[in-house]
Design a protein around this motif. Structure first.
Motif: not given
Length: 255
Positions: A65-73, A108-114, A125-137
């Motif tokens: 089980k994982y929890a995910v949250s995001i914020s914008t920069v 950017k989009v900051a992505i958080f995960v447990t 990660t803090q990914a460039p906010a130019t894509f609407t998808t991202h894979l947490i791998s």
């Protein structure tokens, strides 16, 4: 005159200067003119919309089980509050696919995960906010999240700064920002309640003076969590009449 911004309210404005930035507030919100700009904008950024979170067969996360949250920069490097955590269960090893991510010009989009079956969110990660998808791998390696449950400061009728925070009086409530995040607050905890409408707020080195219907109070100290509330006068202040006078104008043997 030049219109700087439409606050959405006809109520009076209160101003202060902090770190060279000009802050203003009324019932419409809290606004800022940065020290390197002549443009006024709203303080803080609200949390983005919740992304779509789904298990993916691709990636190096183990089942659990994982929890995910995001914020914008934004382009200026200022982070928004984060979204409410969303839970996802990986029934087999793989990753977490995010879609519906916000697009932020120059940001950017900051992505958080447990961690697996964990309960603390860490920056992935803090990914460039130019894509609407991202894979947490993979498991996160960044610091713990610091913007959970944070929102922009509400508007009010007085704005002042003290010891790395903004303070906004609204009715009988004195809201304050998080330390060194002067545009964001936690509405569930970051406030001091007074009796009746606050008539003035003035900060000095040792604390903050506040007027209400019972008189004048000193919030003694620099940390709101450790304020000592002291009543210093039973006289009620006339709203809008407070001012700060440099101490060299007083006889040090008397005051």
């Amino acid at each position: 005159t030049t219109t700087l911004i439409d606050t959405g309210s006809q109520t009076l404005l209160s101003y202060c200067e902090y770190n060279g930035n000009i802050y203003a507030t009324n019932a419409g919100g809290v606004f800022v003119i940065p020290n390197n700009s002549t443009t006024m904008s709203r303080c803080g950024t609200a949390p983005p919309q919740l992304p779509i979170v789904a298990a993916s067969p691709n990636g190096g996360l183990v089942a659990g089980k994982y929890a995910v949250s995001i914020s914008t920069v934004n382009a200026a490097g200022e982070e928004s509050g984060s979204t409410a955590p969303q839970l996802v269960t990986l029934t087999a090893d793989g990753g977490i696919q995010l879609s519906g991510l916000p697009l932020v010009s120059g940001g950017k989009v900051a992505i958080f995960v447990t961690t697996t079956n964990g309960d603390v969110l860490y920056e992935y990660t803090q990914a460039p906010a130019t894509f609407t998808t991202h894979l947490i791998s993979a498991t996160p390696a960044g610091p713990p999240i610091r913007t959970e449950y944070m929102t922009p400061l509400p508007g009010g009728h007085v704005v002042r700064w003290h010891n790395g925070r903004l303070y906004v009086a609204s009715g009988d409530t004195l809201w304050y920002s998080d330390a060194f995040r002067p545009h964001l607050t936690r509405l569930g905890t970051n406030f001091v309640q007074f009796s009746g409408t606050i008539s003035f707020v003035e900060a000095v080195q040792g604390g903050i003076y506040v007027g209400d219907t019972r008189g004048v109070w000193l919030l003694d100290g620099g940390d709101p969590a450790k304020f000592i509330l002291k009543r210093v006068s039973g006289c009620r202040a006339v709203p809008g009449t407070s001012l700060i006078v440099p101490n060299e104008h007083f006889n040090p043997k008397v005051v």
